[in-house]
Design an enzyme around this catalytic site. Structure first.
Site, PDB file in Angstrom:
ATOM      1  N   GLN A   1     117.123  17.055  -0.358  1.00 62.34           N
ATOM      2  CA  GLN A   1     117.407  18.291  -1.100  1.00 62.34           C
ATOM      3  C   GLN A   1     118.608  18.086  -2.029  1.00 62.34           C
ATOM      4  O   GLN A   1     119.631  17.522  -1.623  1.00 62.34           O
ATOM      5  CB  GLN A   1     117.684  19.422  -0.089  1.00 62.34           C
ATOM      6  CG  GLN A   1     117.845  20.784  -0.720  1.00 62.34           C
ATOM      7  CD  GLN A   1     116.581  21.281  -1.416  1.00 62.34           C
ATOM      8  OE1 GLN A   1     115.458  20.967  -1.005  1.00 62.34           O
ATOM      9  NE2 GLN A   1     116.750  22.044  -2.481  1.00 62.34           N
TER      10      GLN A   1
ATOM     11  N   LYS B   1     110.629  25.287   2.827  1.00 61.75           N
ATOM     12  CA  LYS B   1     109.764  24.102   2.758  1.00 61.75           C
ATOM     13  C   LYS B   1     109.204  23.765   4.142  1.00 61.75           C
ATOM     14  O   LYS B   1     108.021  23.457   4.283  1.00 61.75           O
ATOM     15  CB  LYS B   1     110.546  22.905   2.199  1.00 61.75           C
ATOM     16  CG  LYS B   1     110.854  23.053   0.715  1.00 61.75           C
ATOM     17  CD  LYS B   1     111.758  21.967   0.173  1.00 61.75           C
ATOM     18  CE  LYS B   1     112.092  22.252  -1.291  1.00 61.75           C
ATOM     19  NZ  LYS B   1     112.891  21.231  -1.942  1.00 61.75           N
TER      20      LYS B   1
ATOM     21  N   ASP C   1     109.065  14.319  -4.326  1.00 61.20           N
ATOM     22  CA  ASP C   1     109.761  15.088  -5.361  1.00 61.20           C
ATOM     23  C   ASP C   1     109.412  14.553  -6.749  1.00 61.20           C
ATOM     24  O   ASP C   1     109.687  15.210  -7.755  1.00 61.20           O
ATOM     25  CB  ASP C   1     111.285  14.980  -5.168  1.00 61.20           C
ATOM     26  CG  ASP C   1     111.885  16.232  -4.536  1.00 61.20           C
ATOM     27  OD1 ASP C   1     111.346  17.324  -4.771  1.00 61.20           O
ATOM     28  OD2 ASP C   1     112.899  16.087  -3.828  1.00 61.20           O
TER      29      ASP C   1
HETATM   30  N1  LIG Z   1     114.957  17.718  -3.765  1.00 64.10           N
HETATM   31  C1  LIG Z   1     114.855  18.829  -4.520  1.00 64.10           C
HETATM   32  N2  LIG Z   1     115.929  19.586  -4.724  1.00 64.10           N
HETATM   33  C2  LIG Z   1     115.808  20.694  -5.510  1.00 64.10           C
HETATM   34  C3  LIG Z   1     114.565  21.054  -6.077  1.00 64.10           C
HETATM   35  C4  LIG Z   1     113.458  20.222  -5.845  1.00 64.10           C
HETATM   36  O1  LIG Z   1     112.316  20.455  -6.335  1.00 64.10           O
HETATM   37  N3  LIG Z   1     113.636  19.123  -5.048  1.00 64.10           N
HETATM   38  N4  LIG Z   1     114.434  22.246  -6.793  1.00 64.10           N
HETATM   39  C5  LIG Z   1     115.496  23.234  -6.733  1.00 64.10           C
HETATM   40  C6  LIG Z   1     115.410  24.204  -5.600  1.00 64.10           C
HETATM   41  N5  LIG Z   1     114.090  24.478  -5.001  1.00 64.10           N
HETATM   42  C7  LIG Z   1     113.555  23.537  -4.212  1.00 64.10           C
HETATM   43  O2  LIG Z   1     114.163  22.691  -3.639  1.00 64.10           O
HETATM   44  C8  LIG Z   1     113.501  25.768  -5.014  1.00 64.10           C
HETATM   45  C9  LIG Z   1     114.043  26.790  -5.732  1.00 64.10           C
HETATM   46  C10 LIG Z   1     113.488  28.075  -5.666  1.00 64.10           C
HETATM   47  C11 LIG Z   1     112.384  28.344  -4.887  1.00 64.10           C
HETATM   48  C12 LIG Z   1     111.803  29.709  -4.744  1.00 64.10           C
HETATM   49  O3  LIG Z   1     110.793  29.890  -4.103  1.00 64.10           O
HETATM   50  N6  LIG Z   1     112.436  30.743  -5.308  1.00 64.10           N
HETATM   51  C13 LIG Z   1     112.003  32.100  -5.131  1.00 64.10           C
HETATM   52  C14 LIG Z   1     113.222  32.961  -4.813  1.00 64.10           C
HETATM   53  C15 LIG Z   1     113.887  32.517  -3.539  1.00 64.10           C
HETATM   54  C16 LIG Z   1     115.154  33.325  -3.192  1.00 64.10           C
HETATM   55  O4  LIG Z   1     114.996  34.471  -2.807  1.00 64.10           O
HETATM   56  O5  LIG Z   1     116.258  32.751  -3.314  1.00 64.10           O
HETATM   57  C17 LIG Z   1     111.350  32.631  -6.401  1.00 64.10           C
HETATM   58  O6  LIG Z   1     111.672  32.152  -7.488  1.00 64.10           O
HETATM   59  O7  LIG Z   1     110.517  33.498  -6.260  1.00 64.10           O
HETATM   60  C18 LIG Z   1     111.844  27.308  -4.179  1.00 64.10           C
HETATM   61  C19 LIG Z   1     112.393  26.039  -4.247  1.00 64.10           C
HETATM   62  C20 LIG Z   1     116.843  22.562  -6.629  1.00 64.10           C
HETATM   63  N7  LIG Z   1     116.876  21.498  -5.709  1.00 64.10           N
END
Ligand SMILES: Nc1nc2c(c(=O)[nH]1)N[C@@H](CN(C=O)c1ccc(C(=O)N[C@@H](CCC(=O)O)C(=O)O)cc1)CN2
Ligand code: MG
Length: 289
Positions: free
Chosen positions: A99, A55, A122
């Site tokens: 987060q 992020k 969020d």
């Molecule tokens: N405050 C928040 N916490 C959490 C959120 C949120 O939106 N706000 N969502 C999830 C986790 N998350 C962001 O925080 C998130 C999860 C996954 C990805 C992402 O880009 N994933 C990649 C793979 C990444 C890897 O290699 O591990 C993909 O799917 O291609 C971004 C953000 C929980 N907490």
């Protein structure tokens, strides 16, 4: 052999991030403030550290100001709330993100509700969820919003379709139901108490899954020609990342499917930037008037 359209979230997210960066440059040329995001991480959750780093990097690439706060796992809730109070008042900060997950001694609703709704990028504050429920969204939860933008990018309209959501979490399932309803789908939300998940899925034109169980949804449960949005991100013992849908078999049956990685995940971060830019613009207007 039929094979599905693979919905490329990485590409759609990259384009959205380029568009946002362009808008930030245009703001700078007009002498307007750059969007500022504060990211708070409490504790040492390994996946959370990766997401927070992504992020912050995305903020930098888009020309945002980013401020990151790392608090120890045993930080009291009072200290976290005091930090949020400070950021709520900070004119350089337009978005505040805590987060998730938080350590067990913290009460997530109390923390989320401390963020002023105008900076809740969020989209988790009950005010913002209420706006989405009342058909006038302002800041929308990033992952479901990202799913809708993926459908738009591929010309897949939910209007009149049967949409089945699997998983009723506050972060994904529930707001995704509101997003799909807003776009004219007939929405069913399935969860652990659902009696016959397979019967629900058999008539689903759009399936959105967010349960955190690797490969749980089998190809034979899906309707031929369905669109599948897989929000699950599960790391196997081998280190491989997989979704909640058995991708390899599903792709031969459905019309379109998001991969993991490279599907919904990147959209979550792009939509966070979009929300922060919108929060900045709205706060700008409020200050000018
Ligand atoms: N405050 C928040 N916490 C959490 C959120 C949120 O939106 N706000 N969502 C999830 C986790 N998350 C962001 O925080 C998130 C999860 C996954 C990805 C992402 O880009 N994933 C990649 C793979 C990444 C890897 O290699 O591990 C993909 O799917 O291609 C971004 C953000 C929980 N907490
Ligand atoms: Mg993904």
């Amino acid at each position: 052999m039929h094979t599905a359209t693979i919905i490329n979230g990485k590409e759609v997210a990259a384009q959205l991030r380029r568009d946002i960066a362009g808008m930030v440059r245009a703001r700078a040329e007009q002498g307007r403030m750059c969007p500022g995001l504060a990211v708070i991480l409490v504790g040492e959750d390994a996946a959370s550290k990766v997401y927070v780093r992504s992020k912050i990097k995305a903020c930098e690439e888009a020309g945002f100001l980013s401020r990151s706060f790392r608090l120890a796992a045993d930080t009291s809730q009072q200290v976290l709330l005091a930090l949020i109070d400070e950021l709520n008042e900070d004119p350089q900060i337009h978005g505040i993100l805590v987060q998730l997950p938080l350590p067990d001694h913290m009460h997530v609703p109390a923390v989320v509700e401390r963020i002023v709704p105008a900076k809740d990028v969020d989209g988790f504050h009950p005010y913002n969820l209420g706006r989405l429920a009342a058909k006038s969204p302002i800041l929308r939860p990033c992952t479901p919003y990202g799913c809708m933008r993926l459908l738009d990018a591929y010309g897949i309209s939910p209007m009149g379709k049967n949409a089945v959501i699997v998983g009723a979490s506050n972060i994904v399932g529930r707001p995704a139901a509101l997003e799909l309803l807003l776009r004219g789908a007939t929405v069913t939300v399935c969860h652990v108490k659902t009696r016959d998940l397979q019967a629900e899925l058999a008539r689903a034109d759009i399936v959105l899954v967010a349960i955190g169980s690797p490969g749980f949804i089998k190809a034979e449960w899906l309707k031929p020609g369905a669109t599948v949005i897989d929000v699950g991100i599960n790391r196997l013992a081998s280190g491989k990342l997989v979704g909640d849908v058995d991708f390899e078999s599903a792709r031969d049956k459905v019309a379109a499917i998001t991969p993991v990685p490279g599907g919904v995940g990147p959209m979550t971060i792009a939509c966070l930037l979009q929300n922060t830019l919108e929060a900045c613009e709205a706060l700008d207007v409020a200050q000018a008037s």
